[in-house]
Design a protein around this motif. Structure first.
Motif, PDB file in Angstrom:
ATOM      1  N   ALA A  35      36.396  49.090  31.892  1.00  0.00           N
ATOM      2  CA  ALA A  35      37.200  48.936  30.679  1.00  0.00           C
ATOM      3  C   ALA A  35      38.598  49.518  30.867  1.00  0.00           C
ATOM      4  CB  ALA A  35      36.498  49.602  29.497  1.00  0.00           C
ATOM      5  N   ILE A  36      38.695  50.651  31.543  1.00  0.00           N
ATOM      6  CA  ILE A  36      40.003  51.275  31.785  1.00  0.00           C
ATOM      7  C   ILE A  36      40.875  50.364  32.646  1.00  0.00           C
ATOM      8  CG2 ILE A  36      41.147  53.144  33.029  1.00  0.00           C
ATOM      9  CD1 ILE A  36      38.863  54.982  32.085  1.00  0.00           C
ATOM     10  N   ILE A  37      40.329  49.869  33.743  1.00  0.00           N
ATOM     11  CA  ILE A  37      41.126  49.018  34.636  1.00  0.00           C
ATOM     12  C   ILE A  37      41.496  47.713  33.935  1.00  0.00           C
ATOM     13  CG2 ILE A  37      41.156  47.782  36.832  1.00  0.00           C
ATOM     14  CD1 ILE A  37      39.248  49.863  37.950  1.00  0.00           C
ATOM     15  N   GLY A  38      40.543  47.118  33.216  1.00  0.00           N
ATOM     16  CA  GLY A  38      40.827  45.852  32.533  1.00  0.00           C
ATOM     17  C   GLY A  38      41.913  45.986  31.489  1.00  0.00           C
ATOM     18  N   SER A  39      41.800  46.988  30.612  1.00  0.00           N
ATOM     19  CA  SER A  39      42.829  47.170  29.586  1.00  0.00           C
ATOM     20  C   SER A  39      44.158  47.592  30.202  1.00  0.00           C
ATOM     21  CB  SER A  39      42.371  48.192  28.549  1.00  0.00           C
ATOM     22  OG  SER A  39      42.071  49.435  29.159  1.00  0.00           O
ATOM     23  N   GLY A  93      28.119  37.391  24.318  1.00  0.00           N
ATOM     24  CA  GLY A  93      27.927  38.464  25.291  1.00  0.00           C
ATOM     25  C   GLY A  93      29.250  39.103  25.663  1.00  0.00           C
ATOM     26  N   ARG A  94      29.346  40.400  25.456  1.00  0.00           N
ATOM     27  CA  ARG A  94      30.629  41.078  25.677  1.00  0.00           C
ATOM     28  C   ARG A  94      31.018  41.111  27.147  1.00  0.00           C
ATOM     29  NH1 ARG A  94      28.261  45.415  21.514  1.00  0.00           N
ATOM     30  NH2 ARG A  94      29.253  44.669  19.610  1.00  0.00           N
ATOM     31  N   ARG A  95      30.060  41.395  28.014  1.00  0.00           N
ATOM     32  CA  ARG A  95      30.382  41.414  29.437  1.00  0.00           C
ATOM     33  C   ARG A  95      30.807  40.033  29.915  1.00  0.00           C
ATOM     34  NH1 ARG A  95      26.032  42.175  34.240  1.00  0.00           N
ATOM     35  NH2 ARG A  95      25.499  40.121  33.411  1.00  0.00           N
ATOM     36  N   ARG A  96      30.096  38.995  29.483  1.00  0.00           N
ATOM     37  CA  ARG A  96      30.390  37.637  29.932  1.00  0.00           C
ATOM     38  C   ARG A  96      31.808  37.225  29.516  1.00  0.00           C
ATOM     39  NH1 ARG A  96      26.371  35.444  27.724  1.00  0.00           N
ATOM     40  NH2 ARG A  96      25.028  35.344  29.572  1.00  0.00           N
ATOM     41  N   VAL A  97      32.154  37.462  28.268  1.00  0.00           N
ATOM     42  CA  VAL A  97      33.481  37.062  27.778  1.00  0.00           C
ATOM     43  C   VAL A  97      34.567  37.934  28.399  1.00  0.00           C
ATOM     44  CG1 VAL A  97      34.936  36.899  25.719  1.00  0.00           C
ATOM     45  CG2 VAL A  97      32.570  36.089  25.639  1.00  0.00           C
ATOM     46  N   PHE A  98      34.286  39.228  28.575  1.00  0.00           N
ATOM     47  CA  PHE A  98      35.252  40.117  29.227  1.00  0.00           C
ATOM     48  C   PHE A  98      35.532  39.651  30.654  1.00  0.00           C
ATOM     49  CE2 PHE A  98      35.861  43.989  31.875  1.00  0.00           C
ATOM     50  CZ  PHE A  98      37.087  44.393  31.373  1.00  0.00           C
ATOM     51  N   MET A  99      34.486  39.301  31.389  1.00  0.00           N
ATOM     52  CA  MET A  99      34.664  38.829  32.760  1.00  0.00           C
ATOM     53  C   MET A  99      35.444  37.511  32.790  1.00  0.00           C
ATOM     54  SD  MET A  99      30.970  39.715  34.521  1.00  0.00           S
ATOM     55  CE  MET A  99      31.468  39.046  36.124  1.00  0.00           C
ATOM     56  N   LEU A 100      35.182  36.639  31.823  1.00  0.00           N
ATOM     57  CA  LEU A 100      35.954  35.392  31.741  1.00  0.00           C
ATOM     58  C   LEU A 100      37.430  35.692  31.510  1.00  0.00           C
ATOM     59  CD1 LEU A 100      36.158  32.307  31.574  1.00  0.00           C
ATOM     60  CD2 LEU A 100      35.544  32.480  29.147  1.00  0.00           C
ATOM     61  N   GLY A 101      37.708  36.646  30.633  1.00  0.00           N
ATOM     62  CA  GLY A 101      39.096  37.023  30.382  1.00  0.00           C
ATOM     63  C   GLY A 101      39.773  37.603  31.602  1.00  0.00           C
ATOM     64  N   VAL A 102      39.066  38.486  32.306  1.00  0.00           N
ATOM     65  CA  VAL A 102      39.635  39.086  33.525  1.00  0.00           C
ATOM     66  C   VAL A 102      39.901  38.014  34.573  1.00  0.00           C
ATOM     67  CG1 VAL A 102      39.168  40.657  35.439  1.00  0.00           C
ATOM     68  CG2 VAL A 102      38.612  41.344  33.107  1.00  0.00           C
ATOM     69  N   ALA A 103      38.949  37.072  34.736  1.00  0.00           N
ATOM     70  CA  ALA A 103      39.125  36.015  35.736  1.00  0.00           C
ATOM     71  C   ALA A 103      40.325  35.137  35.394  1.00  0.00           C
ATOM     72  CB  ALA A 103      37.857  35.168  35.823  1.00  0.00           C
ATOM     73  N   LEU A 104      40.441  34.735  34.125  1.00  0.00           N
ATOM     74  CA  LEU A 104      41.596  33.917  33.699  1.00  0.00           C
ATOM     75  C   LEU A 104      42.901  34.677  33.916  1.00  0.00           C
ATOM     76  CD1 LEU A 104      40.575  32.115  30.372  1.00  0.00           C
ATOM     77  CD2 LEU A 104      41.265  31.051  32.529  1.00  0.00           C
ATOM     78  N   PHE A 105      42.919  35.930  33.500  1.00  0.00           N
ATOM     79  CA  PHE A 105      44.131  36.739  33.615  1.00  0.00           C
ATOM     80  C   PHE A 105      44.548  36.880  35.078  1.00  0.00           C
ATOM     81  CE2 PHE A 105      46.632  40.604  33.725  1.00  0.00           C
ATOM     82  CZ  PHE A 105      47.361  40.562  32.550  1.00  0.00           C
ATOM     83  N   THR A 106      43.574  37.134  35.955  1.00  0.00           N
ATOM     84  CA  THR A 106      43.881  37.334  37.371  1.00  0.00           C
ATOM     85  C   THR A 106      44.368  36.052  38.031  1.00  0.00           C
ATOM     86  OG1 THR A 106      42.168  39.056  37.454  1.00  0.00           O
ATOM     87  CG2 THR A 106      42.937  38.164  39.550  1.00  0.00           C
ATOM     88  N   GLY A 129      47.931  34.853  28.713  1.00  0.00           N
ATOM     89  CA  GLY A 129      47.745  35.331  27.343  1.00  0.00           C
ATOM     90  C   GLY A 129      46.351  35.030  26.811  1.00  0.00           C
ATOM     91  N   ILE A 130      45.819  33.831  27.153  1.00  0.00           N
ATOM     92  CA  ILE A 130      44.452  33.490  26.742  1.00  0.00           C
ATOM     93  C   ILE A 130      43.459  34.457  27.385  1.00  0.00           C
ATOM     94  CG2 ILE A 130      42.658  31.710  26.837  1.00  0.00           C
ATOM     95  CD1 ILE A 130      44.913  29.628  26.822  1.00  0.00           C
ATOM     96  N   GLY A 131      43.660  34.736  28.671  1.00  0.00           N
ATOM     97  CA  GLY A 131      42.789  35.695  29.342  1.00  0.00           C
ATOM     98  C   GLY A 131      42.870  37.080  28.720  1.00  0.00           C
ATOM     99  N   GLY A 194      41.886  42.928  39.352  1.00  0.00           N
ATOM    100  CA  GLY A 194      41.030  41.940  38.717  1.00  0.00           C
ATOM    101  C   GLY A 194      39.751  41.695  39.503  1.00  0.00           C
ATOM    102  N   VAL A 195      39.877  41.582  40.815  1.00  0.00           N
ATOM    103  CA  VAL A 195      38.693  41.375  41.657  1.00  0.00           C
ATOM    104  C   VAL A 195      37.757  42.579  41.565  1.00  0.00           C
ATOM    105  CG1 VAL A 195      37.899  41.092  44.033  1.00  0.00           C
ATOM    106  CG2 VAL A 195      39.887  39.800  43.217  1.00  0.00           C
ATOM    107  N   ALA A 196      38.313  43.778  41.579  1.00  0.00           N
ATOM    108  CA  ALA A 196      37.487  44.987  41.503  1.00  0.00           C
ATOM    109  C   ALA A 196      36.717  45.049  40.185  1.00  0.00           C
ATOM    110  CB  ALA A 196      38.365  46.229  41.657  1.00  0.00           C
ATOM    111  N   VAL A 197      37.366  44.697  39.078  1.00  0.00           N
ATOM    112  CA  VAL A 197      36.694  44.710  37.774  1.00  0.00           C
ATOM    113  C   VAL A 197      35.565  43.690  37.732  1.00  0.00           C
ATOM    114  CG1 VAL A 197      36.996  44.227  35.315  1.00  0.00           C
ATOM    115  CG2 VAL A 197      38.681  45.597  36.520  1.00  0.00           C
ATOM    116  N   LEU A 198      35.782  42.506  38.263  1.00  0.00           N
ATOM    117  CA  LEU A 198      34.741  41.474  38.254  1.00  0.00           C
ATOM    118  C   LEU A 198      33.522  41.920  39.059  1.00  0.00           C
ATOM    119  CD1 LEU A 198      36.927  38.257  38.645  1.00  0.00           C
ATOM    120  CD2 LEU A 198      35.725  39.029  36.595  1.00  0.00           C
ATOM    121  N   VAL A 199      33.758  42.562  40.201  1.00  0.00           N
ATOM    122  CA  VAL A 199      32.640  43.040  41.014  1.00  0.00           C
ATOM    123  C   VAL A 199      31.869  44.136  40.275  1.00  0.00           C
ATOM    124  CG1 VAL A 199      32.018  44.236  43.151  1.00  0.00           C
ATOM    125  CG2 VAL A 199      33.736  42.406  43.191  1.00  0.00           C
TER     126      VAL A 199
END
Length: 527
Positions: A35-39, A93-106, A129-131, A194-199
């Motif tokens: 959460a820290i790295i993503g935000s 699912g919070r993890r699923r949507v968060f990971m989708l956002g991180v992937a789009l953003f990256t 912005g969508i991510g 982004g890659v680190a957060v997804l892993v």
């Protein structure tokens, strides 16, 4: 700079979240790190891009409107879809949507770095912005889901501390990359994170859903508000160049107004609206959001143009421009705990009146420097005063928003206030751009008229006036003439910048008046 530091009510969104889902201690730690790295990716991006804009404008031969769109395309989708992003996480699912956002953003960050023209860059920023609209509320929801109420205070402290550090060093690192390498590196810096957060999320973060996961998602409201804000912002940014009475401007402005009216209608009649309009009948809730709209319009709109002034007019390097607001971030970080106790001592109204008044003084100080001003005697005092004003305001604002609607709805209320702040910055950049462009054009025409320029040289400069301080002196101009033209361009930008800071000060003062009028004072203690 858009929303320097942490936006308002992020802490409230964590505190007011649903009950935690039981998970191992190790999973809690990994969730907090993700959460820290993503935000932090979103925090850094909001400020790094401002520092990179002068280099982007110069390399891509972009106008001021193009530079605004680089920021606004991102801010538009983030502001419009922020609330729906949180609802999607609760539903699917919070993890699923968060990971989708991180992937789009990256992926969009890589697209920004590889963009060969400004149109492709603006498109990639929109996807970014969508991510961000998915990852920002997702990062806060993950903390709420992992930590029970009794442990959230410590988790928020850790999250805030690291987020404050990244918000401080991000612009400096981004400025260093822009100055010593090239502006695409300001976007590529997101790739390893982004890659680190997804892993981490795939291996260590547990899945969770919200208590409202069976409710329908307000997609109609999200569509209407996106179309509405896009139409208004397009008209404001493109109006000076295309003409305010041109068909495209009138059509997009009209479409924006109608879409926003339909958004209000959908929210008023919907069973699960993203923006519960009935809450605004409560004076304190309405007052805090009106204050947020006005004050964060002043902050986001004015600080967008500050790096342009520092780099293109004052002659700062990108690294120095990125470091210019470090005192602002440091003061907000160091005083946040102290400011959080002001509501207990003085009630909500007093700090929410005094804070914006102090911020207004900071905006006035930003309006004073001319060309060649020394940082320590001009911009540094303004930065400190503005930081003090925002520090006095933000923590009491979060507490007041949460207390206005009750603990069971505090998370939603905090998300609404956060979205209001981002929408304020989105609209303000467009409005302030109109003001600065108008003042710049008038002053530049006056300055050029006083110079005895060779035939065609003045016309060549005026033809580039949509670039504002990014105007390139035509080749062949003598050294003394080129120096006079650079001075005329700088003076003209400063004239417009002063109008922007004056309007920011006025908005901050009006926000203080709104707080005095609408927000309740210190409640009486019962004996």
């Amino acid at each position: 700079m858009s929303l320097v530091g942490q936006p308002p009510c992020d802490r409230g969104a964590i505190l007011g979240g649903d009950a935690a889902t039981p998970c191992p201690k190790a999973s809690k730690r990994w969730t907090l790190v993700a959460a820290i790295i993503g935000s932090s990716m979103a925090f850094i991006d909001g400020t790094v891009v401002n520092v990179a804009l002068p280099a982007i404008q110069r390399q891509m031969n972009a106008s001021s409107a193009d530079a605004q769109w680089v920021m606004e395309s991102y801010a538009l989708f983030l502001a419009a879809l922020l609330l729906i992003g949180g609802a999607l996480g609760d539903r699917f699912g919070r993890r699923r949507v968060f990971m989708l956002g991180v992937a789009l953003f990256t992926l969009a960050s890589v697209g920004c770095a590889l963009a060969s023209d400004v149109g492709l860059l603006i498109g990639a920023r929109a996807v970014q912005g969508i991510g961000a609209a998915l990852l920002v509320p997702g990062s806060l929801a993950l903390i709420s889901a992992a930590y029970p109420q009794a442990e959230r205070g410590a988790a928020i402290g850790t999250w805030s501390g690291f987020s404050g550090i990244t918000a401080a060093i991000g612009p400096v690192i981004g400025g260093f990359l822009v100055e010593h390498y090239s502006w695409p590196w300001a976007f590529l810096i997101n790739l390893p994170f982004g890659v680190a957060v997804l892993v981490m999320c795939a291996l260590r973060v547990p899945e969770s859903v919200g208590s409202s996961h069976g409710d329908p998602v307000d997609l109609r409201g999200a569509c209407w508000v996106t179309v509405g804000l896009a139409g208004i912002v397009f008209a404001l940014i493109e109006g000076p160049a295309r003409g305010w009475t041109s068909v495209p401007i009138l059509a997009t402005a009209g479409t924006g107004v109608v879409a926003l009216a339909l958004f209000v209608r959908v929210e008023a009649r919907g069973r699960t609206p993203m923006l519960p309009l009935a809450w605004f009948r409560q004076r304190t809730f309405a007052g805090t959001n009106l204050l947020t709209l006005l004050l964060y319009a002043a902050l986001g709109g004015s600080l967008f143009f500050l790096p342009l002034d520092l780099i293109q007019v004052q002659g700062y390097g990108a690294t120095a421009a990125g470091a210019a607001l470090l005192p602002f971030i440091a003061i907000m970080f160091l005083l946040s705990r102290w400011a959080g106790g002001l509501v207990d001592v003085f009630g909500s109204r007093l700090p929410l009146v005094v804070g914006p008044v102090i911020a207004a003084a900071g905006f006035v100080l930003f309006a004073l420097p001319s060309i060649g001003a020394d940082y320590w005697t001009s911009f540094f005092p303004a930065t400190c005063i503005l930081g003090l004003g925002m520090a006095v305001t933000v923590a009491p604002l979060t507490t007041t928003v949460m207390n206005a609607v009750g603990s069971d709805r505090a998370g939603t209320a905090s998300g609404i206030n956060n979205a209001v702040a981002r929408t304020a910055g989105l609209l303000a950049i467009a409005v302030f751009g109109v003001l600065l462009t108008s003042a710049f054009d008038q002053r530049l025409a006056h300055e050029l008229a006083t110079l005895q320029l060779p035939p065609g040289l003045g016309a060549g400069v005026l033809a580039q006036r949509q670039k504002l301080a990014g105007i390139v002196i035509p080749d062949g101009a003598a050294a003394d003439v080129a120096a006079a033209l650079r001075h005329a361009i700088g003076v003209s930008f400063v004239a417009g910048f002063r109008w922007v800071m004056g309007l920011s000060a006025a908005l901050a003062l009006v926000s203080a008046v709104s707080a005095w009028w609408l927000i309740e004072g210190k409640p009486r203690s019962s004996s």
